[in-house]
Design a protein around this motif. Sequence first.
Motif, PDB file in Angstrom:
ATOM      1  N   GLN A   1     -24.067  14.139 -29.333  1.00 12.58           N
ATOM      2  CA  GLN A   1     -23.803  13.275 -28.289  1.00 12.58           C
ATOM      3  C   GLN A   1     -24.327  11.903 -28.362  1.00 12.58           C
ATOM      4  OE1 GLN A   1     -24.818  16.158 -25.320  1.00 12.58           O
ATOM      5  NE2 GLN A   1     -22.843  16.091 -24.349  1.00 12.58           N
ATOM      6  N   ALA A   2     -25.532  12.002 -28.757  1.00 10.60           N
ATOM      7  CA  ALA A   2     -26.423  10.775 -28.688  1.00 10.60           C
ATOM      8  C   ALA A   2     -25.792   9.860 -29.880  1.00 10.60           C
ATOM      9  CB  ALA A   2     -27.900  11.186 -29.113  1.00 10.60           C
ATOM     10  N   ALA A   3     -25.456  10.581 -30.965  1.00 12.21           N
ATOM     11  CA  ALA A   3     -24.929   9.661 -32.133  1.00 12.21           C
ATOM     12  C   ALA A   3     -23.445   9.093 -31.846  1.00 12.21           C
ATOM     13  CB  ALA A   3     -24.683  10.684 -33.356  1.00 12.21           C
ATOM     14  N   VAL A   4     -22.909   9.528 -31.171  1.00 12.75           N
ATOM     15  CA  VAL A   4     -21.694   9.069 -30.601  1.00 12.75           C
ATOM     16  C   VAL A   4     -21.822   7.847 -29.621  1.00 12.75           C
ATOM     17  CG1 VAL A   4     -19.645   9.489 -29.313  1.00 12.75           C
ATOM     18  CG2 VAL A   4     -20.123  11.147 -30.947  1.00 12.75           C
ATOM     19  N   ILE A   5     -22.833   8.212 -28.627  1.00  9.89           N
ATOM     20  CA  ILE A   5     -22.936   7.411 -27.335  1.00  9.89           C
ATOM     21  C   ILE A   5     -23.687   6.153 -27.903  1.00  9.89           C
ATOM     22  CG2 ILE A   5     -23.604   6.979 -25.281  1.00  9.89           C
ATOM     23  CD1 ILE A   5     -22.599   9.845 -24.556  1.00  9.89           C
ATOM     24  N   ALA A   6     -24.750   6.263 -28.591  1.00  7.78           N
ATOM     25  CA  ALA A   6     -25.625   5.010 -28.993  1.00  7.78           C
ATOM     26  C   ALA A   6     -24.791   3.838 -29.474  1.00  7.78           C
ATOM     27  CB  ALA A   6     -26.617   5.606 -29.902  1.00  7.78           C
ATOM     28  N   PRO A   7     -23.812   3.876 -30.307  1.00  8.12           N
ATOM     29  CA  PRO A   7     -23.196   2.707 -30.764  1.00  8.12           C
ATOM     30  C   PRO A   7     -22.568   1.959 -29.517  1.00  8.12           C
ATOM     31  CG  PRO A   7     -22.589   4.513 -32.326  1.00  8.12           C
ATOM     32  CD  PRO A   7     -23.493   5.267 -30.979  1.00  8.12           C
ATOM     33  N   LEU A   8     -22.153   2.458 -28.527  1.00  3.75           N
ATOM     34  CA  LEU A   8     -21.558   2.033 -27.417  1.00  3.75           C
ATOM     35  C   LEU A   8     -22.608   1.344 -26.704  1.00  3.75           C
ATOM     36  CD1 LEU A   8     -19.565   4.868 -25.770  1.00  3.75           C
ATOM     37  CD2 LEU A   8     -18.653   3.431 -27.370  1.00  3.75           C
ATOM     38  N   PHE A   9     -23.713   1.657 -26.423  1.00  7.29           N
ATOM     39  CA  PHE A   9     -24.794   1.116 -25.744  1.00  7.29           C
ATOM     40  C   PHE A   9     -25.355  -0.241 -26.640  1.00  7.29           C
ATOM     41  CE2 PHE A   9     -25.697   4.799 -22.907  1.00  7.29           C
ATOM     42  CZ  PHE A   9     -25.439   4.146 -21.714  1.00  7.29           C
ATOM     43  N   LYS A  10     -25.556   0.208 -27.852  1.00  8.57           N
ATOM     44  CA  LYS A  10     -25.683  -0.870 -28.761  1.00  8.57           C
ATOM     45  C   LYS A  10     -24.762  -2.022 -28.779  1.00  8.57           C
ATOM     46  CE  LYS A  10     -26.865  -1.868 -33.456  1.00  8.57           C
ATOM     47  NZ  LYS A  10     -27.061  -1.609 -35.013  1.00  8.57           N
ATOM     48  N   ALA A  11     -23.488  -1.747 -28.558  1.00  6.11           N
ATOM     49  CA  ALA A  11     -22.374  -3.056 -28.500  1.00  6.11           C
ATOM     50  C   ALA A  11     -22.594  -3.828 -27.289  1.00  6.11           C
ATOM     51  CB  ALA A  11     -21.089  -2.480 -28.556  1.00  6.11           C
ATOM     52  N   LEU A  12     -23.057  -2.883 -26.157  1.00  2.00           N
ATOM     53  CA  LEU A  12     -23.080  -3.577 -25.039  1.00  2.00           C
ATOM     54  C   LEU A  12     -24.568  -4.058 -24.568  1.00  2.00           C
ATOM     55  CD1 LEU A  12     -21.425  -0.751 -22.697  1.00  2.00           C
ATOM     56  CD2 LEU A  12     -20.460  -3.108 -23.218  1.00  2.00           C
ATOM     57  N   GLY A  13     -25.374  -4.042 -25.700  1.00  5.53           N
ATOM     58  CA  GLY A  13     -26.940  -4.643 -25.603  1.00  5.53           C
ATOM     59  C   GLY A  13     -26.902  -6.151 -25.242  1.00  5.53           C
ATOM     60  N   ASP A  14     -25.754  -6.836 -25.731  1.00  7.08           N
ATOM     61  CA  ASP A  14     -25.824  -8.149 -25.764  1.00  7.08           C
ATOM     62  C   ASP A  14     -25.304  -8.703 -24.652  1.00  7.08           C
ATOM     63  OD1 ASP A  14     -24.206 -10.712 -26.415  1.00  7.08           O
ATOM     64  OD2 ASP A  14     -25.609 -10.753 -28.161  1.00  7.08           O
ATOM     65  N   PRO A  15     -25.855  -9.695 -23.814  1.00  2.00           N
ATOM     66  CA  PRO A  15     -25.389 -10.057 -22.555  1.00  2.00           C
ATOM     67  C   PRO A  15     -23.962 -10.608 -22.651  1.00  2.00           C
ATOM     68  CG  PRO A  15     -27.495 -11.071 -22.891  1.00  2.00           C
ATOM     69  CD  PRO A  15     -27.281 -10.260 -24.228  1.00  2.00           C
ATOM     70  N   ILE A  16     -23.299 -11.333 -23.644  1.00  2.00           N
ATOM     71  CA  ILE A  16     -22.192 -11.779 -23.848  1.00  2.00           C
ATOM     72  C   ILE A  16     -21.137 -10.591 -23.853  1.00  2.00           C
ATOM     73  CG2 ILE A  16     -20.403 -13.353 -25.219  1.00  2.00           C
ATOM     74  CD1 ILE A  16     -22.775 -14.807 -23.844  1.00  2.00           C
ATOM     75  N   ARG A  17     -21.405  -9.633 -24.788  1.00  6.06           N
ATOM     76  CA  ARG A  17     -20.541  -8.560 -24.632  1.00  6.06           C
ATOM     77  C   ARG A  17     -20.626  -7.896 -23.455  1.00  6.06           C
ATOM     78  NH1 ARG A  17     -22.700  -8.713 -30.263  1.00  6.06           N
ATOM     79  NH2 ARG A  17     -24.230  -7.043 -29.776  1.00  6.06           N
ATOM     80  N   LEU A  18     -21.704  -7.665 -22.934  1.00  2.88           N
ATOM     81  CA  LEU A  18     -21.500  -6.963 -21.473  1.00  2.88           C
ATOM     82  C   LEU A  18     -20.541  -7.755 -20.451  1.00  2.88           C
ATOM     83  CD1 LEU A  18     -22.772  -4.635 -19.877  1.00  2.88           C
ATOM     84  CD2 LEU A  18     -24.635  -5.984 -19.308  1.00  2.88           C
ATOM     85  N   ARG A  19     -20.814  -8.901 -20.426  1.00  6.86           N
ATOM     86  CA  ARG A  19     -19.682  -9.765 -19.573  1.00  6.86           C
ATOM     87  C   ARG A  19     -18.286  -9.907 -20.302  1.00  6.86           C
ATOM     88  NH1 ARG A  19     -21.325 -15.776 -19.256  1.00  6.86           N
ATOM     89  NH2 ARG A  19     -19.370 -15.783 -17.917  1.00  6.86           N
ATOM     90  N   LEU A  20     -18.107  -9.939 -21.372  1.00  3.23           N
ATOM     91  CA  LEU A  20     -16.766  -9.655 -21.806  1.00  3.23           C
ATOM     92  C   LEU A  20     -15.972  -8.262 -21.352  1.00  3.23           C
ATOM     93  CD1 LEU A  20     -17.137 -11.262 -25.576  1.00  3.23           C
ATOM     94  CD2 LEU A  20     -15.513 -11.973 -23.571  1.00  3.23           C
ATOM     95  N   MET A  21     -17.152  -7.441 -21.375  1.00  2.88           N
ATOM     96  CA  MET A  21     -16.634  -5.812 -21.367  1.00  2.88           C
ATOM     97  C   MET A  21     -16.481  -5.731 -19.792  1.00  2.88           C
ATOM     98  SD  MET A  21     -15.826  -3.274 -22.481  1.00  2.88           S
ATOM     99  CE  MET A  21     -15.587  -1.483 -21.855  1.00  2.88           C
TER     100      MET A  21
END
Length: 120
Positions: A25-45
């Motif tokens: 589960q951690a291996a699947v979910i970690a990339p999602l959090f990594k992608a959202l770890g940037d403020p620009i990407r978090l705002r875009l999301m």
Amino acid sequence: MSKQAARDAVACCAPIAARPLGPDQAAVIAPLFKALGDPIRLRLMSMIASVPEVCVCDLTPAFDLSGPTISHHLKVLREAGLVDADRRGTWVWYRVRPEALRQLGALLEITAAAGDGHPA
């Protein structure tokens, strides 16, 4: 914190999460959090998630960044599996992948039994 203190905390306090994540589960979910770890990407999301779908032409003006930079951030969100995209003519339209949000939501859900995390 000592091991004994950690055991005492576990014994006296209700857990916050429903259950711990397994390695798969951690291996699947970690990339999602990594992608959202940037403020620009978090705002875009958050912008994409706030509507059923949105054109890149409506996302770009919200940032003081070049088009290629916004495209890069959107590509990261796509590759992480957070959003889907469709090209319509010259524009690309984005929408959230509901399953990705469900995975994140399930992980962040606090159990009802946890209360405020303090012993009664």
